[in-house]
Design a protein around this motif. Sequence first.
Motif, short mmCIF file in Angstrom:
data_model
loop_
_atom_site.label_atom_id
_atom_site.label_comp_id
_atom_site.label_asym_id
_atom_site.label_seq_id
_atom_site.Cartn_x
_atom_site.Cartn_y
_atom_site.Cartn_z
N PHE A 362 0.83 -1.20 0.00
CA PHE A 362 0.00 0.00 0.00
C PHE A 362 0.87 1.25 0.00
O PHE A 362 0.35 2.35 0.04
N GLY A 363 2.18 1.08 -0.01
CA GLY A 363 3.04 2.25 0.15
C GLY A 363 4.13 2.33 -0.90
O GLY A 363 5.25 2.72 -0.60
N HIS A 364 3.79 2.00 -2.13
CA HIS A 364 4.83 1.96 -3.14
C HIS A 364 5.33 3.36 -3.50
O HIS A 364 6.42 3.52 -4.05
N ALA A 365 4.55 4.39 -3.21
CA ALA A 365 4.97 5.76 -3.48
C ALA A 365 6.25 6.09 -2.72
O ALA A 365 7.01 6.98 -3.12
N ALA A 366 6.52 5.38 -1.63
CA ALA A 366 7.72 5.65 -0.84
C ALA A 366 8.97 5.55 -1.71
O ALA A 366 9.92 6.30 -1.53
N TYR A 367 8.97 4.63 -2.67
CA TYR A 367 10.18 4.40 -3.46
C TYR A 367 10.23 5.30 -4.68
O TYR A 367 11.30 5.70 -5.13
N TYR A 368 9.04 5.60 -5.19
CA TYR A 368 8.93 6.53 -6.31
C TYR A 368 9.27 7.95 -5.83
O TYR A 368 10.25 8.56 -6.27
N GLY A 369 8.50 8.43 -4.87
CA GLY A 369 8.76 9.74 -4.30
C GLY A 369 10.12 9.78 -3.62
O GLY A 369 10.83 10.77 -3.67
N GLY A 370 10.47 8.64 -3.00
CA GLY A 370 11.76 8.54 -2.33
C GLY A 370 12.89 8.74 -3.32
O GLY A 370 13.83 9.50 -3.07
N GLY A 371 12.80 8.05 -4.46
CA GLY A 371 13.83 8.21 -5.49
C GLY A 371 13.91 9.65 -5.95
O GLY A 371 15.01 10.22 -6.08
N ALA A 372 12.74 10.25 -6.16
CA ALA A 372 12.71 11.64 -6.59
C ALA A 372 13.38 12.54 -5.56
O ALA A 372 14.19 13.41 -5.90
N TYR A 373 13.07 12.33 -4.28
CA TYR A 373 13.65 13.17 -3.23
C TYR A 373 15.15 12.96 -3.08
O TYR A 373 15.90 13.91 -2.84
N ILE A 374 15.58 11.72 -3.22
CA ILE A 374 17.02 11.45 -3.09
C ILE A 374 17.78 12.24 -4.16
O ILE A 374 18.75 12.94 -3.86
N ALA A 375 17.29 12.14 -5.39
CA ALA A 375 17.95 12.87 -6.47
C ALA A 375 17.92 14.37 -6.20
O ALA A 375 18.95 15.06 -6.31
N ALA A 376 16.76 14.87 -5.79
CA ALA A 376 16.62 16.30 -5.55
C ALA A 376 17.52 16.76 -4.41
O ALA A 376 18.18 17.82 -4.50
#
Lengths: 619, 233
Positions: A362-376
Motif C-alpha cells: 500500500f506504500g509503493h509511493a515511498a520508493y517513487y517519491g523517495g527516489g525523486a527526493y534522493i535525487a533532488a
Amino acid sequence: MEFFVAQILTGLANASSLFLVACGLSLIFGVTRIVNFAHGSLYMLGAYTGYTFMQVLPGAVGFWTAILLAGLTVGLIGMLVEMLVLRPVYRAPELFQLVATFGVILVVQDLTLMIWGPEDLLGPRAPGLRGVYRIMGEPIPKYDIVLLILTPFVALALWYLIARTRVGVLVRAATQDREMVGALGVNQAWLFTGVFALGSALAGLGGALQLPKGGADLLMDFTILAPIFVVVVIGGMGSLPGAYLAAILISVLNVFGVTYLPQSTLVLMYVVMVVVLMIRPYGLLGREEVAGEHGQVGEPETPIKPASGPVRLMVIAGLAVLALVPVFGSTFAQVLLTDIVIFCLFAASLHFLLGLGGLVSFGHAAYYGGGAYIAALMVKHAGSPMEAAFLLAPLGAGLAALAIGWVCLRLTGVYFAMLTLAFAQLIWSLVFQWGEVTGGDDGIVNIWPADWLNGTTIYYYFALALSVGGIIVLRHVAHSPFGYALRAARDSARQAEATGIDTRRVQLVAFGFAGMMGGVAGGLFVFSKGSVFPNELEIVRSFDALIVVFLGGVKTLAGGVAGGAFFKGIEDLLTRFEYWRLVMGLLIIFVVIVAPEGIVGSLRKAASRLGILKTAEQT
Amino acid sequence: MLEVERINSFYGKAHVLRDLSFSAPGGQVVALLGRNGAGKTTTIKSIMQLVRPASGTVRFDGTPITGLPPHRIAKMGLGYVPEERRIFTDLTVAENLLVGRQPPRAGAPTWTEDMLFDLFPNLAERRNNRGKALSGGEQQMLTIARTLMGNPSVVLLDEPSEGVAPVIVEQMARVIQQLKSEGLTVLLSEQNLHFAQAVADRAVIIESGAQVYHGTLEDLKAHPEIREAYLAA
C-alpha cells in the motif's frame, strides 16, 4: 501534574471520534474482508450531513438529534454503496474491492464539493457545552468531557451487540467462515450489507461528533484515513477493544507529541505502529490470520508466457510510433507522454511485486517519491551533477525498500499491506515535517537535468528509453528463474520452501528490486518537472499505482503498463473538467464491475472466447 | 426425499462429477461410498450448491434447488454437516449452536439446545468453552448438533467417521440411528464400509464421479465382487 492530567483528558476526548470511525472500519474488514478505503469519505459525509442537520434543528436536543441523524444517513449511504458497488465484485480476486472503494472516494469528494461548496465549514459549538470545566485548575472544554464520558458507553453498546446478541454471534461466525454461515441458513448478503451499514454509521457518527472540535472540510477524508488504519492495525484487525485501546494510545501520544515534540507529531503515530507490530505482529488484541480459512477460493493463476510473435510486432510498432512523436507531435504531447511512460514504469514496478510476488504494497509511493527526493536532495545539498543524482535515486530507493521489506515481510496479507503503508507515511511525514532539509510543504525546486538532456524532446527520448528499458527488464526478470521462484513463493510458500527456495529471501529481493525500479521512475520524474513536493510520497500516489495495476489486470504481465497508459491518458482528458473526480470515480467503479479481471485480463478472455488468442492450455 | 439427476460438476477444467444420478428416499439412511477422490465430497457440496453443477438438477422434496444460494437451501430444511468439521473455533459451544438455529419446521423434528445436550452429553459440560478447546470427537459432535439446530428434514453428512476415535464412531452410529428413528433422511459419504453397514439402508457407489452401483445394503452384502471392484483399496 495538573497539566499532565489535562493532557490525558484531551487525548481521551480526541480518541472518541477516532475510535468510532476506526471500529467501523475494523468491523467491516473483519466480516467482509474489504479494506474500505472509502471509510474516510463516510466520515467526511457524517460531518457535512451533521452540519446541515444542525443548521435546521435548534437547541441542544437538535444538536444531538443531528448527530444521530448524520449517523443514520451515512449508514444508509453505506448500505447503498455496499449494494450497488461492492456486491457485484465480492467474487473478484482478493483485494480487488479496494479499487471500487477508491472510486467511491472520488465520487464522494465531488458530490460533497457540489452540495456544500469548497469553503471549510466551521462546526457549531454544542449548545449548553460552550464553556470549560476546571479540572485541577486546568481548563478542559465541556464538550471534551462529554465526549470522553460518552465514548465508553458507545463502546460498551457495541461490545454488547457483538458479544451478546445473535446478530453479533453471526457476525463473528462470518468473520471466520462465511461460507459455512451461509450453509447454515444465514443470508450472508444481508449480513454483509448490515455490517457495512453499521460500520458506515459509526464513521458518520464520528464525523458529526467532531464537528464542534474540527468542523468540516474537503480534505478530512484522507486526513482521517491514515490514523484510522493505524488504529485498526495497532488494535488488531477486527478487535473492538483493540481499536479502543489503540485510539486512546494514539490520541494521548499525539497530544503529548504536540506539546513536547511539535515537529514529530505525524511521525510519532507510525513509529508506534511499527514498534507494536514488531512486538505483536497481529496488533495488540488481534489474532493470527490463517490463510485460506475464509473459504475464499480464487481461480488458479494462469501461467505467464513470453509474448507471441504478433504481440511483439504490435509492441514494436507502438514503440516506433512513440519514437516518432517528436517528429509530428506537439511539445505538449511529448510532455504528456513523458509523464505517462514514467508512470507506466512506476506502475509496472508495483505490478511486479503485486502480480508476480503476491505482495500487496500500500506504500509503493515511498520508493517513487523517495527516489525523486534522493535525487533532488543530492542536487540541492551536495551539488552533485544530474547524472550522479539520477543514479543514486534507484540505488537509495532500492536500499530503502530492502530495509523496509525486511521488516514488513515478517507479516503477510493485509498486515503486510498496512505495514508498507505505515512506512510510506513515515517517510512522507519525515519529509513533510523536516522542513530545513526537505523544504517541507514547499518542496524542492530548480532540479533540472544536465545540459545534454535539457530540452523537451531529448528528455522525452531519455524517459522513453529508460522507462521502456525498465519495463523490459521487469518482464525479463519475470521469465527468469528468479521470476519462477517468486511466483512459486506466491502460489505455495510451503511447497516452494520444500523444493529449496528461500521464499523470504526471494520476496525480499523482489521488494528491493521493485523499489529500485520505482526509484528509477522517481528519478525520471523529478528531472522532468524540475521540482518535487511531498505529495509524490502521499497515500494518494500509492493508491494511484494500486488502482492502475488492479484495473490493468493483476494477473497479466502487461496489466501495470496498460492500466498506467490508459488511466494517465484519461486523467489528462478529464482533469480539464471541473467535476473530473466524479467521472473518474464512476469510470473506476464501472471498470471494476464489468471487468473484474482488469482491462488486459478481460480483453484476453474475450479474445480467447472469440478464438483470436489461444489459451495457455491449447498451446 | 432427495433426488440427484444427471449432475456434472467441475473444479476449473477438471470434470469431477459425470452425469451422476441417485436418490435418497424419505426416512432412509443412504451411504455414498467410493474411494478417495471418487467425488463424494463434491457430490455433497453440489447438492448444497456450494459447488455449482454445470448441468443437471437436484430436487429436494420435488422442488428443484439447483442454482439457489446455499442459505435458501438450508432454510428449506436441508442440513449440511461439512467434512473436517469447520466449527467456529472462536465461538463457544453454545454460540456455535446459536448460529445454526432456525425456526421450527413442519414435517421435521424440532431440536432445542437441551435436547442436543442430551444427545451429546460431552457437549453439555463444555457449553461455555470455545470451539478450539474441544477435542476432535467433540468438534465432530458439535458440527452435527449445530446443523440439527436448523431442524432439517434431510441431513447431509460428509465423512462423519473420518479421523475420530472408534468410541466416537460408535456414538456417531447411534446418533444416526436416532435421527432415522425421528424420521429424518440422511445422506452420508463414507469410506468406512463397516460404519456404513452399521447404519445405512441403501448404498450408492461412485467411481471417478459416476454412479456405478445403487441398491440396498443387503444387496451389496450379497455381492462381494462389487465391493471388491469399487471399494477395496
